[in-house]
Design an enzyme around this catalytic site. Structure first.
Site, PDB file in Angstrom:
ATOM      1  CE  LYS A  24      -4.488   0.797   0.175  1.00  0.00           C
ATOM      2  NZ  LYS A  24      -5.588  -0.097  -0.250  1.00  0.00           N
TER       3      LYS A  24
HETATM    4  P1  NAD Z   1     -13.099   7.707  -2.494  1.00  0.00           P
HETATM    5  O1  NAD Z   1     -12.072   8.746  -2.279  1.00  0.00           O
HETATM    6  O2  NAD Z   1     -13.657   7.505  -3.862  1.00  0.00           O
HETATM    7  O3  NAD Z   1     -14.343   7.983  -1.505  1.00  0.00           O
HETATM    8  C1  NAD Z   1     -14.185   8.187  -0.143  1.00  0.00           C
HETATM    9  C2  NAD Z   1     -15.529   8.603   0.424  1.00  0.00           C
HETATM   10  O4  NAD Z   1     -15.428   8.693   1.844  1.00  0.00           O
HETATM   11  C3  NAD Z   1     -16.024   9.966  -0.064  1.00  0.00           C
HETATM   12  O5  NAD Z   1     -17.397   9.898  -0.344  1.00  0.00           O
HETATM   13  C4  NAD Z   1     -15.799  10.882   1.143  1.00  0.00           C
HETATM   14  O6  NAD Z   1     -16.756  11.928   1.207  1.00  0.00           O
HETATM   15  C5  NAD Z   1     -16.013   9.908   2.271  1.00  0.00           C
HETATM   16  N1  NAD Z   1     -15.364  10.352   3.511  1.00  0.00           N
HETATM   17  C6  NAD Z   1     -14.088  10.748   3.682  1.00  0.00           C
HETATM   18  N2  NAD Z   1     -13.886  11.079   4.970  1.00  0.00           N
HETATM   19  C7  NAD Z   1     -15.061  10.880   5.599  1.00  0.00           C
HETATM   20  C8  NAD Z   1     -15.488  11.046   6.936  1.00  0.00           C
HETATM   21  N3  NAD Z   1     -14.661  11.478   7.879  1.00  0.00           N
HETATM   22  N4  NAD Z   1     -16.768  10.729   7.232  1.00  0.00           N
HETATM   23  C9  NAD Z   1     -17.613  10.274   6.289  1.00  0.00           C
HETATM   24  N5  NAD Z   1     -17.272  10.099   4.996  1.00  0.00           N
HETATM   25  C10 NAD Z   1     -15.999  10.401   4.679  1.00  0.00           C
HETATM   26  O7  NAD Z   1     -12.474   6.348  -1.912  1.00  0.00           O
HETATM   27  P2  NAD Z   1     -12.886   4.853  -2.283  1.00  0.00           P
HETATM   28  O8  NAD Z   1     -11.996   4.377  -3.351  1.00  0.00           O
HETATM   29  O9  NAD Z   1     -14.359   4.782  -2.442  1.00  0.00           O
HETATM   30  O10 NAD Z   1     -12.423   4.100  -0.944  1.00  0.00           O
HETATM   31  C11 NAD Z   1     -13.251   4.021   0.206  1.00  0.00           C
HETATM   32  C12 NAD Z   1     -12.772   2.894   1.094  1.00  0.00           C
HETATM   33  O11 NAD Z   1     -12.812   1.662   0.356  1.00  0.00           O
HETATM   34  C13 NAD Z   1     -11.334   3.001   1.604  1.00  0.00           C
HETATM   35  O12 NAD Z   1     -11.236   2.410   2.885  1.00  0.00           O
HETATM   36  C14 NAD Z   1     -10.554   2.171   0.611  1.00  0.00           C
HETATM   37  O13 NAD Z   1      -9.332   1.696   1.155  1.00  0.00           O
HETATM   38  C15 NAD Z   1     -11.532   1.050   0.371  1.00  0.00           C
HETATM   39  N6  NAD Z   1     -11.334   0.290  -0.877  1.00  0.00           N
HETATM   40  C16 NAD Z   1     -11.317   0.919  -2.069  1.00  0.00           C
HETATM   41  C17 NAD Z   1     -11.178   0.159  -3.243  1.00  0.00           C
HETATM   42  C18 NAD Z   1     -11.227   0.784  -4.612  1.00  0.00           C
HETATM   43  O14 NAD Z   1     -11.184   0.012  -5.597  1.00  0.00           O
HETATM   44  N7  NAD Z   1     -11.326   2.070  -4.759  1.00  0.00           N
HETATM   45  C19 NAD Z   1     -11.026  -1.225  -3.164  1.00  0.00           C
HETATM   46  C20 NAD Z   1     -11.072  -1.842  -1.919  1.00  0.00           C
HETATM   47  C21 NAD Z   1     -11.236  -1.061  -0.780  1.00  0.00           C
END
Ligand code: NAD
Length: 416
Positions: A105
């Protein structure tokens, strides 16, 4: 509860899984430590001419099963312990869905919303150059995570290809389609979450239809996952994101909310629809819903709210959203957690398909990609479910046991 350290949280679950598998500490001690931790300073000439230097990270946890794989996040709270935990979770996740990768990561401690597009591009390219010696399409393959997307991956490809002197599309996944991305990858994490929930309900002779869901985070994972759950008949009654907490007893129109967020700085602040009301975050966790779907950051379900939770199912879209001690409380309450290292693995399972397409230079249709992804996740769910039933352990423990067994086997085969 003890001070939050996500890497220590991960270790405590790992130790329990090892105990359940009858492993000795010697069998897996190597997996309690990342193989490599790289700290880099990332200099950026800002638009007004002054220079800022950001702290960057890349942690490579384990490579016994294949090249390291794991996303890059841009977030002010990114630190070494968080990146180490996220890297280890990638090792377990890739093993659970049986893709031939290890775990890594990366991240930069920065609030990218405060940066212009040009500043973000220069920062991404400087970070790429700094970590270039340890990444590569057969070495370590990053992908998007919080606050990074296909555009950031495109900048990464460009900077890395310049370092290497030739185009290296396979160095990252989650790329735009025009630059070697895979059809279906953008939706894959959300699709995997929907499928995880679907398989869970099917195993319990039930279905998603009519289930009330509260989603935290409305980015790639939260919004697409919610949309696909809604398509299956689920009702998304609440969404909490950086812009506020929104509740609609009749169900939020996810498609409309997605369109709003994409034109309002990726935030739902100011969003309106019939029947919608704003509620507090404290009330969000108290909602009488069937499913909580945390899809934002880690450590969101913790001592402060775990006793308020009425949902019977937690669908972990985010990595590490549940504190280890809160997890024990949920287990006691009979709440079923569909764990991150399986539930959100659709992203990496599809990243694997993107990488294979890049290496072979031959591309599949979206239907072919989705079919391969669905088959992979169904096999993984079957293993998980069978072990949890057989050993009478939680789905999280079953997932860790499957992952640890596979990684330890690879370590032993290599003679490490
Ligand atoms: P992203 O940046 O697209 O979205 C993040 C979201 O979280 C946004 O809507 C933001 O408004 C919200 N957010 C941020 N801080 C916040 C808070 N304090 N309270 C409430 N909402 C808050 O990110 P993503 O890619 O959707 O990733 C989200 C999670 O999923 C992370 O933990 C990431 O590690 C995990 N993840 C992502 C992927 C991927 O393919 N993108 C795959 C597996 C896991």
């Amino acid at each position: 509860m003890a001070e939050y350290n996500p890497f220590e949280n991960m270790l405590s679950v790992l130790d329990k899984a090892a105990e359940n598998l009858g492993l000795t500490r010697n069998d897996y001690e190597v997996l309690r430590h990342p193989e490599r931790e790289l700290l880099v300073s990332v200099p950026v000439v800002m638009d007004d001419g002054h220079v800022e230097v950001f702290q960057g990270y890349r942690v490579q946890h384990n490579s016994a099963r294949g090249p390291y794989k794991g996303g890059i996040r841009f977030h002010p709270a990114a630190d070494l312990n968080e990146v180490k935990a996220l890297a280890a979770w990638m090792t377990w996740k890739c093993a659970v869905v049986n893709v031939p990768y290890g775990g890594a990561k990366g991240g930069i401690a920065v609030d990218p919303t405060k940066l212009s597009k040009g500043e973000q591009m220069r920062m991404t390219k400087a970070y790429t150059e700094r970590i270039a010696p340890i990444v590569g399409e057969h070495r370590d393959i990053p992908a998007p995570d919080v606050n990074t997307d296909g555009q950031v991956m495109a900048w990464f490809v460009d900077a890395y290809s310049k370092v290497m002197g030739h185009d290296v599309l396979g160095v990252v996944t989650g790329k735009p389609i025009e630059l070697g991305g895979s059809l279906g990858r953008n939706e894959a994490t959300g699709r995997g979450l929907m499928l995880a929930l679907k398989h869970y309900y099917e195993a319990n002779n039930d279905s998603i239809k009519g289930k009330k869901v509260a989603t935290q985070g409305f980015g790639n994972v939260g919004s697409i996952g919610s949309k696909l759950i809604q398509d299956e008949g689920g009702i998304i009654v609440a969404v909490n994101d950086i812009g506020g907490t929104f509740y609609n007893a009749k169900g939020i129109d996810v498609k409309k909310a997605m369109a709003y967020s994409s034109t309002h700085g990726k935030s739902l602040k100011g969003y309106q629809e019939d029947g919608l009301q704003e509620i507090t975050l404290a009330d969000f966790w108290k909602l009488d819903v069937d499913v909580f779907f945390p899809a934002a950051l880690d450590n969101q379900i913790n001592a402060s709210n775990v006793n308020d939770i009425k949902a019977k199912v937690i669908l972990e879209g985010a990595n590490g959203p549940t504190h280890v001690e809160a997890d024990a409380v949920l287990e006691k309450k009979g709440v079923h957690v569909i764990p991150d290292i399986f539930a959100n693995a659709g992203g990496v399972a599809c990243s694997y398909l993107e990488w294979v397409q890049n290496l072979q230079g031959f591309y599949w249709t979206e239907a072919e990609v989705n079919e391969k992804l669905a088959r992979n996740l169904k096999l993984a769910f079957n293993d998980l479910w069978a072990l949890s039933q057989e050993k009478k352990v939680t789905l999280r423990m079953a997932a860790y046991m499957i992952a640890l067994k596979r990684v330890v086997r690879a370590v032993q085969l290599r003679g490490m």
